[in-house]
Design a protein around this motif. Structure first.
Motif, PDB file in Angstrom:
ATOM      1  N   LEU A  44       0.778  -1.158   0.026  1.00 15.97           N
ATOM      2  CA  LEU A  44      -0.022   0.037   0.149  1.00 15.97           C
ATOM      3  C   LEU A  44       0.903   1.341  -0.058  1.00 15.97           C
ATOM      4  N   GLU A  45       2.025   1.092   0.642  1.00 20.40           N
ATOM      5  CA  GLU A  45       2.656   2.555   0.534  1.00 20.40           C
ATOM      6  C   GLU A  45       3.373   2.882  -0.818  1.00 20.40           C
ATOM      7  N   ALA A  46       3.537   1.978  -1.640  1.00 25.22           N
ATOM      8  CA  ALA A  46       4.297   2.067  -3.100  1.00 25.22           C
ATOM      9  C   ALA A  46       3.741   3.526  -3.733  1.00 25.22           C
ATOM     10  N   PRO A  47       2.436   3.967  -3.662  1.00 26.21           N
ATOM     11  CA  PRO A  47       2.476   5.138  -4.646  1.00 26.21           C
ATOM     12  C   PRO A  47       2.645   6.567  -3.703  1.00 26.21           C
ATOM     13  N   ASP A  48       3.086   6.214  -2.326  1.00 26.68           N
ATOM     14  CA  ASP A  48       3.752   7.501  -1.653  1.00 26.68           C
ATOM     15  C   ASP A  48       5.072   7.656  -1.831  1.00 26.68           C
ATOM     16  N   GLY A  49       5.836   6.764  -2.684  1.00 23.26           N
ATOM     17  CA  GLY A  49       7.348   7.115  -3.047  1.00 23.26           C
ATOM     18  C   GLY A  49       8.049   6.607  -1.856  1.00 23.26           C
ATOM     19  N   VAL A  50       7.572   5.767  -0.976  1.00 26.42           N
ATOM     20  CA  VAL A  50       8.315   5.278   0.128  1.00 26.42           C
ATOM     21  C   VAL A  50       8.311   3.638   0.097  1.00 26.42           C
ATOM     22  N   ARG A  51       8.913   2.849   0.771  1.00 19.58           N
ATOM     23  CA  ARG A  51       8.720   1.607   0.978  1.00 19.58           C
ATOM     24  C   ARG A  51       9.270   0.888   2.400  1.00 19.58           C
ATOM     25  N   PHE A  52       8.507  -0.137   2.681  1.00 14.82           N
ATOM     26  CA  PHE A  52       8.947  -0.814   3.957  1.00 14.82           C
ATOM     27  C   PHE A  52      10.023  -1.639   3.479  1.00 14.82           C
ATOM     28  N   VAL A  53      10.883  -1.958   4.679  1.00 15.70           N
ATOM     29  CA  VAL A  53      12.121  -2.756   4.473  1.00 15.70           C
ATOM     30  C   VAL A  53      12.326  -3.533   5.766  1.00 15.70           C
ATOM     31  N   ILE A  54      13.218  -4.652   5.765  1.00 18.81           N
ATOM     32  CA  ILE A  54      13.317  -5.367   7.082  1.00 18.81           C
ATOM     33  C   ILE A  54      14.755  -4.998   7.411  1.00 18.81           C
ATOM     34  N   ARG A  55      14.752  -4.532   8.500  1.00 15.96           N
ATOM     35  CA  ARG A  55      16.280  -4.693   9.220  1.00 15.96           C
ATOM     36  C   ARG A  55      16.310  -5.685  10.326  1.00 15.96           C
ATOM     37  N   SER A  56      17.341  -6.550  10.356  1.00 15.32           N
ATOM     38  CA  SER A  56      17.316  -7.875  11.070  1.00 15.32           C
ATOM     39  C   SER A  56      18.432  -8.086  12.037  1.00 15.32           C
ATOM     40  N   ARG A  57      18.282  -8.797  12.929  1.00 17.44           N
ATOM     41  CA  ARG A  57      19.733  -9.006  13.810  1.00 17.44           C
ATOM     42  C   ARG A  57      19.351 -10.421  14.387  1.00 17.44           C
ATOM     43  N   LEU A  58      20.266 -11.021  14.890  1.00 21.29           N
ATOM     44  CA  LEU A  58      20.157 -12.425  15.494  1.00 21.29           C
ATOM     45  C   LEU A  58      19.533 -12.089  16.982  1.00 21.29           C
ATOM     46  N   LEU A  59      18.351 -12.834  17.490  1.00 19.02           N
ATOM     47  CA  LEU A  59      18.108 -12.867  18.723  1.00 19.02           C
ATOM     48  C   LEU A  59      19.359 -13.282  19.752  1.00 19.02           C
ATOM     49  N   THR A  60      19.289 -12.765  20.647  1.00 13.68           N
ATOM     50  CA  THR A  60      20.237 -13.140  21.757  1.00 13.68           C
ATOM     51  C   THR A  60      19.918 -14.495  22.472  1.00 13.68           C
ATOM     52  N   GLU A  61      20.848 -15.038  23.180  1.00 16.98           N
ATOM     53  CA  GLU A  61      20.267 -16.372  23.808  1.00 16.98           C
ATOM     54  C   GLU A  61      19.376 -15.927  24.534  1.00 16.98           C
ATOM     55  N   ALA A  62      19.388 -14.768  25.593  1.00 15.46           N
ATOM     56  CA  ALA A  62      18.363 -14.788  26.391  1.00 15.46           C
ATOM     57  C   ALA A  62      17.054 -14.637  25.784  1.00 15.46           C
ATOM     58  N   GLU A  63      17.081 -13.808  24.725  1.00 11.66           N
ATOM     59  CA  GLU A  63      15.621 -13.671  23.923  1.00 11.66           C
ATOM     60  C   GLU A  63      15.059 -14.848  23.532  1.00 11.66           C
ATOM     61  N   SER A  64      15.964 -15.712  22.822  1.00  9.99           N
ATOM     62  CA  SER A  64      15.558 -16.903  22.372  1.00  9.99           C
ATOM     63  C   SER A  64      14.940 -17.979  23.464  1.00  9.99           C
ATOM     64  N   ALA A  65      15.752 -17.819  24.664  1.00 10.93           N
ATOM     65  CA  ALA A  65      15.112 -18.456  25.845  1.00 10.93           C
ATOM     66  C   ALA A  65      13.740 -18.198  26.230  1.00 10.93           C
ATOM     67  N   VAL A  66      13.456 -16.950  26.321  1.00  9.40           N
ATOM     68  CA  VAL A  66      12.270 -16.337  26.638  1.00  9.40           C
ATOM     69  C   VAL A  66      11.020 -16.780  25.779  1.00  9.40           C
ATOM     70  N   LEU A  67      11.461 -16.627  24.421  1.00  3.71           N
ATOM     71  CA  LEU A  67      10.304 -16.862  23.244  1.00  3.71           C
ATOM     72  C   LEU A  67      10.104 -18.446  23.290  1.00  3.71           C
ATOM     73  N   GLU A  68      11.215 -19.194  23.422  1.00  2.17           N
ATOM     74  CA  GLU A  68      11.101 -20.837  23.265  1.00  2.17           C
ATOM     75  C   GLU A  68      10.320 -21.192  24.413  1.00  2.17           C
ATOM     76  N   ALA A  69      10.150 -20.650  25.683  1.00  2.00           N
ATOM     77  CA  ALA A  69       9.613 -20.982  26.775  1.00  2.00           C
ATOM     78  C   ALA A  69       7.791 -20.481  26.714  1.00  2.00           C
ATOM     79  N   GLY A  70       7.726 -19.495  25.911  1.00  2.00           N
ATOM     80  CA  GLY A  70       6.408 -18.966  25.759  1.00  2.00           C
ATOM     81  C   GLY A  70       5.581 -19.910  24.668  1.00  2.00           C
ATOM     82  N   PRO A  71       4.348 -19.531  24.521  1.00  4.51           N
ATOM     83  CA  PRO A  71       3.437 -20.360  23.690  1.00  4.51           C
ATOM     84  C   PRO A  71       3.721 -20.377  22.454  1.00  4.51           C
ATOM     85  N   PRO A  72       3.331 -21.457  21.479  1.00  9.60           N
ATOM     86  CA  PRO A  72       3.516 -21.390  20.348  1.00  9.60           C
ATOM     87  C   PRO A  72       3.092 -20.427  19.551  1.00  9.60           C
ATOM     88  N   LEU A  73       3.447 -19.866  18.363  1.00  7.39           N
ATOM     89  CA  LEU A  73       2.824 -18.911  17.605  1.00  7.39           C
ATOM     90  C   LEU A  73       1.795 -19.256  16.817  1.00  7.39           C
TER      91      LEU A  73
END
Length: 141
Positions: free
Chosen positions: A104-133
């Motif tokens: 939807l943003e294309a006609p406005d002359g902008v675009r969405f992009v993804i910036r990424s980084r690896l999850l930390t071990e602590a973040e991964s542990a919290v997410l793995e202990a949570g409910p499934p997606l």
């Protein structure tokens, strides 16, 4: 000796957005009503998130809900893509320029992009202990 490890945020997130993306998202919601993001991982612009009207896009059964952004905006990813990116934190950003596709943003002359980084071990542990997606095949709560 005291532990100097900073405490984990109350809630670990898999996806977030920059202020620039939030401004564009707000404008799109005002123009189109509720929207969602979908990352398919296909060719061409498939690694760019598509912002689509919730009334015009149907989430697939294998799609995975990574989380919610501002204004309850859902961020979905194709299941196969998620298997490759599950150890990654994604940040949606907005930059000048037009991408290819139906986002939807294309006609406005902008675009969405993804910036990424690896999850930390602590973040991964919290997410793995949570409910499934949730997937597109799951019934709505």
């Amino acid at each position: 000796m005291a532990d100097r490890t900073p405490p984990m945020r109350h809630r670990v997130r898999r996806v977030d957005m920059t202020d620039a993306a939030r401004v564009v998202l707000r404008r799109l919601i005002e123009q189109h009503g509720p929207v969602l993001f979908h990352l398919s991982g296909g060719c061409c612009d498939g690694s760019s998130p598509m912002c689509l009207s919730t009334n015009e896009f149907r989430v697939g059964g294998s799609d995975v809900l990574l989380g919610h952004l501002a204004w309850h905006t859902e961020f979905w990813m194709l299941g196969d893509q998620y298997e490759r990116w599950k150890n990654t934190h994604l940040t949606v950003d907005a930059v000048e320029g037009r991408g290819s596709g139906f986002s939807l943003e294309a006609p406005d002359g902008v675009r969405f992009v993804i910036r990424s980084r690896l999850l930390t071990e602590a973040e991964s542990a919290v997410l793995e202990a949570g409910p499934p997606l949730r997937t597109g095949a799951d019934p709505l709560a």
